[in-house]
Design a protein around this motif. Structure first.
Motif, PDB file in Angstrom:
ATOM      1  N   ALA A  80      -6.581   1.710   3.160  1.00 12.76           N
ATOM      2  CA  ALA A  80      -6.122   1.833   1.773  1.00 12.76           C
ATOM      3  C   ALA A  80      -6.835   0.811   0.884  1.00 12.76           C
ATOM      4  CB  ALA A  80      -4.605   1.644   1.707  1.00 12.76           C
ATOM      5  N   ASN A 119      -7.183   0.831  -3.157  1.00 16.80           N
ATOM      6  CA  ASN A 119      -5.852   0.501  -3.661  1.00 16.80           C
ATOM      7  C   ASN A 119      -5.874  -0.807  -4.427  1.00 16.80           C
ATOM      8  OD1 ASN A 119      -3.049   0.317  -3.972  1.00 16.80           O
ATOM      9  ND2 ASN A 119      -2.833  -0.760  -2.025  1.00 16.80           N
ATOM     10  N   PHE A 155       0.408   3.513  -3.036  1.00 11.60           N
ATOM     11  CA  PHE A 155      -0.872   4.228  -2.999  1.00 11.60           C
ATOM     12  C   PHE A 155      -0.732   5.505  -2.165  1.00 11.60           C
ATOM     13  CE2 PHE A 155      -4.514   5.127  -0.279  1.00 11.60           C
ATOM     14  CZ  PHE A 155      -5.454   5.518  -1.225  1.00 11.60           C
ATOM     15  N   LYS A 195     -10.196   5.482  -6.016  1.00 14.43           N
ATOM     16  CA  LYS A 195      -8.964   6.258  -5.827  1.00 14.43           C
ATOM     17  C   LYS A 195      -9.012   7.565  -6.630  1.00 14.43           C
ATOM     18  CE  LYS A 195      -4.946   5.066  -7.730  1.00 14.43           C
ATOM     19  NZ  LYS A 195      -3.724   4.260  -7.933  1.00 14.43           N
ATOM     20  N   ASN A 235       0.793  -1.236   0.000  1.00 22.37           N
ATOM     21  CA  ASN A 235       0.000   0.000   0.000  1.00 22.37           C
ATOM     22  C   ASN A 235       0.833   1.297   0.000  1.00 22.37           C
ATOM     23  OD1 ASN A 235       0.721   0.138   2.787  1.00 22.37           O
ATOM     24  ND2 ASN A 235      -1.144  -0.959   3.364  1.00 22.37           N
TER      25      ASN A 235
END
Ligand SMILES: *[C@@H]1O[C@H](CO)[C@@H](O)[C@H](O)[C@H]1NC(C)=O
Ligand SMILES: *[C@@H]1O[C@H](CO)[C@@H](O)[C@H](O)[C@H]1NC(C)=O
Ligand SMILES: *[C@@H]1O[C@H](CO)[C@@H](O)[C@H](O)[C@H]1NC(C)=O
Ligand SMILES: *[C@@H]1O[C@H](CO)[C@@H](O)[C@H](O)[C@H]1NC(C)=O
Ligand SMILES: [Zn+2]
Length: 398
Positions: free
Chosen positions: A290, A294, A81, A305, A78
């Protein structure tokens, strides 16, 4: 992991008797009366729960604070991201925005946690074990809470090279707090705040963060909630969003229907933001994992996102909106400062800290070096602990 939402009528709460240790009942905090407000509860040390703007500022001169928070381990899966969505964004004071990370130990990459810390984000805790059973958290005793949270801070300090004093906050796994038992351990352990308590009753206008010197008026959505007095210890309420079905959702990733497109995501965030921005500007939190956004190859994730990033772009157009970590926001609440004076407001300035994690180690633990039936990998700063760190042995000494 998603918090399961247990909503109980507050009437049930009346029968709850808080007990810290066997036979030791908690003395309920006194109510916050007008006299208390006039004589005994004033900023920066004390604030009663309520919808009033700190410092009696007007709405126009109050900044709209926004919290971006992410739960669970920071990992290779993650970090890109976070880098893509959060890095290189600025507040109106021309300093970087800062987010808040609630980190649990298992599968956390401590070198990456150090990177986030160094850039000014808030590293807060989310327990060592992240035990998946909510009754575990509801019933945990004080010594186990210390092992889960106070020891975890020592672990974070050592493995991620983050000073103990800079780890100030906590969120309970699944938002399942341990009421007074948890609050007493956090306060005695030197934590400043926790952010696990959803509110539906105080969403528009929203309740501001408050200390627990006096009795809270917040609704108790997930029992047990604390009833005792915890001087100077802050509750940062999780003001529910409303999904398009009009039901409350403390974590945006539990809002339903789940937004599937960038536009739906943007609209959900904007609608809820406006509930704060057009009333008393109580801090607006986008509390999520996330994992809600993600994953490039999944269309829903990638669209969310895009919608989220577009919403942050929109916030950046507003001169009175500041995206700040929760610890920085508490500094603002302690010293309420009008928007026009924020250029010089030190807690919203974000100097990059030196990299204290220059030696990164990838550690391997065979099953017999862990309390589990399987092996573990862990990335840390400096040196690999001798055995896998866990409850009762947070630094993994042999
Ligand atoms: C304020 O605190 C003082 C000292 O603890 C106490 O004597 C007084 O009764 C308090 N006043 C109110 C209104 O609670
Ligand atoms: C807050 O501001 C209002 C209006 O300016 C004023 O009447 C009131 O006394 C103030 N309250 C406090 C606690 O300063
Ligand atoms: C702002 O953040 C970026 C990436 O997050 C970082 O490279 C940069 O050094 C930061 N700048 C300042 C002045 O804090
Ligand atoms: C707290 O709980 C743990 C685990 O259940 C137990 O071993 C310990 O004895 C308990 N401590 C106290 C003081 O009750
Ligand atoms: Zn979690």
């Amino acid at each position: 992991m998603f918090g399961k939402r247990l909503v109980l009528a507050s009437a049930l709460f009346v029968g709850y008797v808080a007990v810290l240790a066997l036979g030791q009942a908690v003395t309920p905090a006194l109510p916050c009366t007008e006299a208390v407000l006039a004589e005994n509860c004033t900023l920066p040390d004390c604030r009663c729960s309520g919808i009033d703007i700190p410092g009696n500022l007007t709405v126009a001169t109050t900044p709209q604070l926004v919290f971006l928070t992410f739960d669970d381990a920071v990992a290779i899966q993650n970090i890109d991201f976070y880098r893509e969505v959060l890095y290189n964004r600025k507040n109106p004071n021309n300093h970087n925005i800062t987010a808040t990370f609630f980190i649990n130990h298992e599968y956390n990459n401590y070198a990456l946690a150090h990177e986030l810390y160094r850039l000014g984000h808030d590293i807060a805790l989310h327990s060592m074990s992240h035990n998946p059973l909510t009754p575990y958290w509801a019933n945990l005793n004080q010594s186990m809470w210390r092992a889960e949270v106070v020891d975890q801070r020592q672990q974070m300090a050592t493995l991620a090279r983050i000073p103990v004093a800079d780890v100030k906050g906590f969120r309970a796994p699944f938002l399942q707090t341990g009421g007074d038992v948890m609050y007493s351990v956090l306060q005695e352990g030197g934590f400043q705040w926790e952010c696990s308590r959803p509110t539906l009753n105080f969403r528009k206008p929203g309740i501001w963060p408050y200390t627990n010197d006096y009795r809270s008026t917040q609704d108790c959505q997930i029992q047990p909630c604390p009833v005792g007095e915890y001087k100077g210890f802050w509750t940062v309420p999780m003001i529910d969003m409303l999904g398009d079905n009009n039901e409350g959702c403390a974590m945006v990733d539990t809002c339903t229907p789940v937004p599937e497109t960038a536009d739906e995501t943007y609209d959900l965030l904007l609608k809820n933001f406006n509930d704060h921005y057009t009333t008393n500007k109580a801090p607006f939190g986008i509390f999520t994992h996330a994992a809600w956004m993600n994953g490039a190859d999944d269309e829903g994730l990638a669209s969310r996102k895009i919608g989220y990033a577009r919403f942050l772009d929109f916030l950046a157009t507003k001169e009175d909106v500041y995206i700040v970590s929760i610890s920085r926001a508490i500094e603002w609440i302690k010293t309420p400062t009008p928007v026009a004076e924020l250029a010089d407001f030190v807690p919203f300035q974000v100097p990059v800290k030196p990299d204290d994690c220059t030696v990164v180690r990838n550690c391997y633990y065979a099953a017999e070096q862990t309390p589990f039936p399987t092996e573990r990998y862990m990335t840390v700063c400096d040196a690999c602990p001798a055995v896998y760190p866990w409850l009762g042995n947070p630094l993994g000494v042999s």
